[in-house]
Design a protein around this motif. Structure first.
Motif, PDB file in Angstrom:
ATOM      1  N   GLN A 153       1.024  -1.136  -0.076  1.00  9.07           N
ATOM      2  CA  GLN A 153      -0.042   0.187  -0.086  1.00  9.07           C
ATOM      3  C   GLN A 153       0.800   1.135   0.048  1.00  9.07           C
ATOM      4  OE1 GLN A 153      -3.908  -0.315   1.771  1.00  9.07           O
ATOM      5  NE2 GLN A 153      -3.047  -1.859   3.212  1.00  9.07           N
ATOM      6  N   PRO A 154       1.382   1.464  -1.081  1.00 12.22           N
ATOM      7  CA  PRO A 154       2.510   2.613  -1.351  1.00 12.22           C
ATOM      8  C   PRO A 154       1.545   4.107  -1.416  1.00 12.22           C
ATOM      9  CG  PRO A 154       2.173   1.602  -3.321  1.00 12.22           C
ATOM     10  CD  PRO A 154       1.571   0.637  -2.471  1.00 12.22           C
ATOM     11  N   ALA A 155       2.176   5.005  -0.841  1.00 13.26           N
ATOM     12  CA  ALA A 155       1.760   6.347  -1.649  1.00 13.26           C
ATOM     13  C   ALA A 155       2.390   6.651  -3.042  1.00 13.26           C
ATOM     14  CB  ALA A 155       2.427   7.477  -0.714  1.00 13.26           C
ATOM     15  N   GLN A 156       1.725   7.664  -3.557  1.00 15.82           N
ATOM     16  CA  GLN A 156       2.175   7.829  -4.986  1.00 15.82           C
ATOM     17  C   GLN A 156       3.514   8.343  -4.899  1.00 15.82           C
ATOM     18  OE1 GLN A 156      -0.564   9.913  -7.547  1.00 15.82           O
ATOM     19  NE2 GLN A 156       1.004  10.879  -8.928  1.00 15.82           N
ATOM     20  N   ALA A 157       4.013   9.053  -4.120  1.00 13.63           N
ATOM     21  CA  ALA A 157       5.482   9.460  -4.082  1.00 13.63           C
ATOM     22  C   ALA A 157       6.440   8.401  -4.123  1.00 13.63           C
ATOM     23  CB  ALA A 157       5.774  10.437  -2.960  1.00 13.63           C
ATOM     24  N   GLN A 177      -4.718   0.275  -1.987  1.00 11.18           N
ATOM     25  CA  GLN A 177      -5.314   1.466  -0.997  1.00 11.18           C
ATOM     26  C   GLN A 177      -6.335   1.085   0.003  1.00 11.18           C
ATOM     27  OE1 GLN A 177      -5.642   5.137  -2.759  1.00 11.18           O
ATOM     28  NE2 GLN A 177      -3.457   5.515  -3.272  1.00 11.18           N
ATOM     29  N   ASN A 178      -6.106   0.877   1.286  1.00 12.32           N
ATOM     30  CA  ASN A 178      -7.198   0.391   2.126  1.00 12.32           C
ATOM     31  C   ASN A 178      -7.585  -0.852   1.667  1.00 12.32           C
ATOM     32  OD1 ASN A 178      -7.220   2.720   3.676  1.00 12.32           O
ATOM     33  ND2 ASN A 178      -8.424   3.747   1.991  1.00 12.32           N
ATOM     34  N   HIS A 179      -6.477  -1.889   1.104  1.00 14.50           N
ATOM     35  CA  HIS A 179      -6.897  -3.125   0.804  1.00 14.50           C
ATOM     36  C   HIS A 179      -7.898  -3.262  -0.631  1.00 14.50           C
ATOM     37  CE1 HIS A 179      -4.868  -5.325   4.066  1.00 14.50           C
ATOM     38  NE2 HIS A 179      -5.457  -4.242   4.840  1.00 14.50           N
ATOM     39  N   GLU A 180      -7.985  -2.104  -1.271  1.00 15.31           N
ATOM     40  CA  GLU A 180      -8.778  -2.112  -2.446  1.00 15.31           C
ATOM     41  C   GLU A 180      -7.540  -1.986  -3.558  1.00 15.31           C
ATOM     42  OE1 GLU A 180     -11.552   1.070  -4.951  1.00 15.31           O
ATOM     43  OE2 GLU A 180     -11.655   0.861  -2.861  1.00 15.31           O
ATOM     44  N   ALA A 199      18.280  -9.413  -7.349  1.00 16.79           N
ATOM     45  CA  ALA A 199      18.377  -8.058  -6.779  1.00 16.79           C
ATOM     46  C   ALA A 199      17.142  -7.198  -6.960  1.00 16.79           C
ATOM     47  CB  ALA A 199      19.489  -7.034  -7.366  1.00 16.79           C
ATOM     48  N   ILE A 200      16.210  -7.371  -8.135  1.00 14.54           N
ATOM     49  CA  ILE A 200      15.109  -6.549  -8.342  1.00 14.54           C
ATOM     50  C   ILE A 200      14.072  -7.228  -7.493  1.00 14.54           C
ATOM     51  CG2 ILE A 200      13.522  -6.128 -10.194  1.00 14.54           C
ATOM     52  CD1 ILE A 200      15.243  -5.975 -12.182  1.00 14.54           C
ATOM     53  N   ILE A 201      14.006  -8.459  -7.314  1.00 15.34           N
ATOM     54  CA  ILE A 201      12.934  -9.081  -6.619  1.00 15.34           C
ATOM     55  C   ILE A 201      13.009  -8.544  -5.174  1.00 15.34           C
ATOM     56  CG2 ILE A 201      12.130 -11.352  -5.676  1.00 15.34           C
ATOM     57  CD1 ILE A 201      12.784 -12.452  -8.514  1.00 15.34           C
ATOM     58  N   GLN A 202      14.431  -8.573  -4.962  1.00 19.45           N
ATOM     59  CA  GLN A 202      14.852  -8.242  -3.358  1.00 19.45           C
ATOM     60  C   GLN A 202      14.326  -6.865  -3.141  1.00 19.45           C
ATOM     61  OE1 GLN A 202      16.251 -10.156  -1.170  1.00 19.45           O
ATOM     62  NE2 GLN A 202      16.330  -8.435   0.575  1.00 19.45           N
ATOM     63  N   GLU A 203      14.396  -5.957  -3.944  1.00 18.32           N
ATOM     64  CA  GLU A 203      13.580  -4.596  -3.838  1.00 18.32           C
ATOM     65  C   GLU A 203      12.272  -4.664  -3.370  1.00 18.32           C
ATOM     66  OE1 GLU A 203      15.156  -1.516  -4.304  1.00 18.32           O
ATOM     67  OE2 GLU A 203      16.952  -2.000  -5.482  1.00 18.32           O
ATOM     68  N   PHE A 204      11.648  -5.626  -3.804  1.00 22.10           N
ATOM     69  CA  PHE A 204      10.075  -5.674  -3.593  1.00 22.10           C
ATOM     70  C   PHE A 204       9.910  -6.274  -2.272  1.00 22.10           C
ATOM     71  CE2 PHE A 204       9.803  -5.362  -7.931  1.00 22.10           C
ATOM     72  CZ  PHE A 204       8.966  -4.119  -8.005  1.00 22.10           C
ATOM     73  N   LYS A 205      11.037  -7.311  -1.873  1.00 24.49           N
ATOM     74  CA  LYS A 205      10.920  -8.135  -0.657  1.00 24.49           C
ATOM     75  C   LYS A 205      11.285  -7.258   0.722  1.00 24.49           C
ATOM     76  CE  LYS A 205      12.920 -12.281   1.015  1.00 24.49           C
ATOM     77  NZ  LYS A 205      13.902 -13.507   0.940  1.00 24.49           N
ATOM     78  N   LEU A 206      11.849  -6.026   0.406  1.00 28.48           N
ATOM     79  CA  LEU A 206      12.190  -5.079   1.478  1.00 28.48           C
ATOM     80  C   LEU A 206      10.830  -4.291   1.685  1.00 28.48           C
ATOM     81  CD1 LEU A 206      15.583  -4.048   0.132  1.00 28.48           C
ATOM     82  CD2 LEU A 206      15.345  -5.613   1.879  1.00 28.48           C
ATOM     83  N   ILE A 207       9.934  -4.218   1.124  1.00 34.98           N
ATOM     84  CA  ILE A 207       8.748  -3.817   1.418  1.00 34.98           C
ATOM     85  C   ILE A 207       7.936  -4.249   2.379  1.00 34.98           C
ATOM     86  CG2 ILE A 207       6.368  -3.031   0.366  1.00 34.98           C
ATOM     87  CD1 ILE A 207       7.611  -3.116  -2.448  1.00 34.98           C
ATOM     88  N   GLU A 208       7.560  -3.481   3.537  1.00 39.30           N
ATOM     89  CA  GLU A 208       7.127  -4.022   4.543  1.00 39.30           C
ATOM     90  C   GLU A 208       5.358  -4.111   4.186  1.00 39.30           C
ATOM     91  OE1 GLU A 208       7.511  -1.400   7.901  1.00 39.30           O
ATOM     92  OE2 GLU A 208       9.736  -1.787   8.086  1.00 39.30           O
ATOM     93  N   SER A 209       4.813  -5.287   4.922  1.00 41.21           N
ATOM     94  CA  SER A 209       3.365  -5.503   4.892  1.00 41.21           C
ATOM     95  C   SER A 209       2.560  -4.594   5.573  1.00 41.21           C
ATOM     96  CB  SER A 209       3.082  -7.050   4.848  1.00 41.21           C
ATOM     97  OG  SER A 209       3.055  -7.109   6.343  1.00 41.21           O
ATOM     98  N   PRO A 210       1.567  -4.082   5.523  1.00 36.91           N
ATOM     99  CA  PRO A 210       0.632  -3.219   6.151  1.00 36.91           C
ATOM    100  C   PRO A 210       0.406  -3.773   7.656  1.00 36.91           C
ATOM    101  CG  PRO A 210      -0.699  -4.461   4.672  1.00 36.91           C
ATOM    102  CD  PRO A 210       0.664  -4.671   4.385  1.00 36.91           C
ATOM    103  N   ASP A 211       0.561  -5.098   7.715  1.00 35.49           N
ATOM    104  CA  ASP A 211       0.431  -5.579   9.229  1.00 35.49           C
ATOM    105  C   ASP A 211       1.689  -5.646   9.980  1.00 35.49           C
ATOM    106  OD1 ASP A 211      -2.295  -5.697   8.678  1.00 35.49           O
ATOM    107  OD2 ASP A 211      -2.022  -7.735   7.794  1.00 35.49           O
ATOM    108  N   SER A 212       2.990  -5.294   9.428  1.00 37.43           N
ATOM    109  CA  SER A 212       4.214  -5.586   9.765  1.00 37.43           C
ATOM    110  C   SER A 212       4.428  -4.325  11.073  1.00 37.43           C
ATOM    111  CB  SER A 212       5.326  -5.721   8.919  1.00 37.43           C
ATOM    112  OG  SER A 212       5.619  -4.512   8.234  1.00 37.43           O
TER     113      SER A 212
END
Length: 321
Positions: free
Chosen positions: A98-102, A288-291, A308-321
């Motif tokens: 759930q990223p912000a546009q920025a 956004q808001n699970h939508e 390495a590219i897949i690792q970039e996404f692996k570093l993203i935190e889930s909304p519940d973490s």
């Protein structure tokens, strides 16, 4: 079917050697991998002859092939599919991102520059975005540029045709009126208020209001995307025609990957680039808001730094973490 069984029953040493081939090939250069290079890898503890025998077995079952005699091996499409399915927990990575546009824009530019790849990102649906401030700028001889800004400073920029009297005084009056209309409203509510409050707009703008409202509505209701680093693809691949990357491409990916969360990969045969067999797509949906909103796609040569590219996404935190 027999070949599939053989792939599933790879012994641990062959799996280790296959994984090493993939890592060495997907390093941004895409050169065939020789057995001597594998044998020198840290932690291998095998001789070149053992590696050659393993690579021959991997070639026999269709995971590798040799483009030229004694040139080393490169992965096949089946090899890529097996590697990505067996060695990466793709569906568990970046779940319900759930990223912000920025963050979307920053990440697209960052990945594109670091790995010399193209990123195509669908922008968030904007009709529910809340407006904090409106600015009207003198864009050129024909148009004003309207900036609809949210509290984070992100804006949706829309050009509208100037009225007959487009003096700075009228422009300032119109900007003041738009701020009254859109203040603390969502974009969609602001459009309704533009129509409902039309009689309070600056008189010189009355004749253009219907047209402006229609233009704003069309812009805000349309799909939008950003494409970053497309030039990197044309430097690295042999493709006779320009690639159609944008909203239509995102729609294609969405149809292919409907209801799939986490990281997904589309290999060559699954892509719409009919005259180019060197690309793959790494794709992640975001919310956004699970939508569901849209997808973040990395379009890259198969020799790109996939891990390495897949690792970039692996570093993203889930909304519940």
């Amino acid at each position: 079917m027999q070949q599939d069984v053989e792939i599933m029953n790879l012994n641990p040493r062959d799996q280790q050697i296959f994984s090493a081939v993939m890592s060495l090939y997907c390093n941004g250069e895409g050169q065939p991998v020789a057995s001597s290079r594998i044998a020198k890898q840290k932690g291998m503890a095998v001789c070149s002859a053992t590696v050659r025998n393993a690579m021959s077995r991997l070639e026999k079952i269709g995971l590798l092939y040799s483009p030229h005699t004694s040139a080393g091996r490169v992965p096949t499409n089946a090899g890529f599919d097996y590697w990505l399915n067996e060695f990466f927990p793709l569906t568990e990575i970046a779940q319900y991102w759930q990223p912000a546009q920025a963050q979307l824009v920053e990440m697209a530019h960052g990945i594109s520059q670091r790995y010399q790849v193209c990123c195509c990102v669908g922008l968030p649906q904007v009709s529910s975005q809340q407006v904090f401030r409106v600015e009207v700028l003198d864009f050129d001889g024909n148009d004003w540029l309207i900036l609809l800004l949210d509290r984070a400073g992100q804006s949706h920029n829309i050009c509208i045709h100037k009225p007959d009297d487009a003096s700075d005084t009228i422009r300032y009056q119109f900007a003041t009126w738009l701020n009254t209309v859109f203040s603390q409203q969502t974009l969609m509510e602001g459009l309704y208020r533009m129509q409902a409050m039309a009689n309070t707009a600056p008189r010189n703008c009355h004749d253009s209001l219907n047209q402006w409202t229609r233009e704003l509505s069309q812009k805000l209701g349309s799909d939008n995307s950003i494409v970053v680093g497309e030039n990197y693809l044309y430097r690295q691949i042999d493709c006779e025609q320009s690639l159609n990357i944008g909203v239509s491409f995102l729609n294609f990916v969405e149809d292919k990957l409907a209801f799939k969360n986490g990281v997904s990969v589309l290999n060559t045969a699954q892509l719409p680039f009919t005259d180019c067999d060197e690309l793959m797509v790494i794709s992640v949906p975001y919310f956004q808001n699970h939508e569901y909103q849209s997808r973040f796609c990395v379009i890259c040569p198969k020799s790109a730094q996939i891990e390495a590219i897949i690792q970039e996404f692996k570093l993203i935190e889930s909304p519940d973490s």
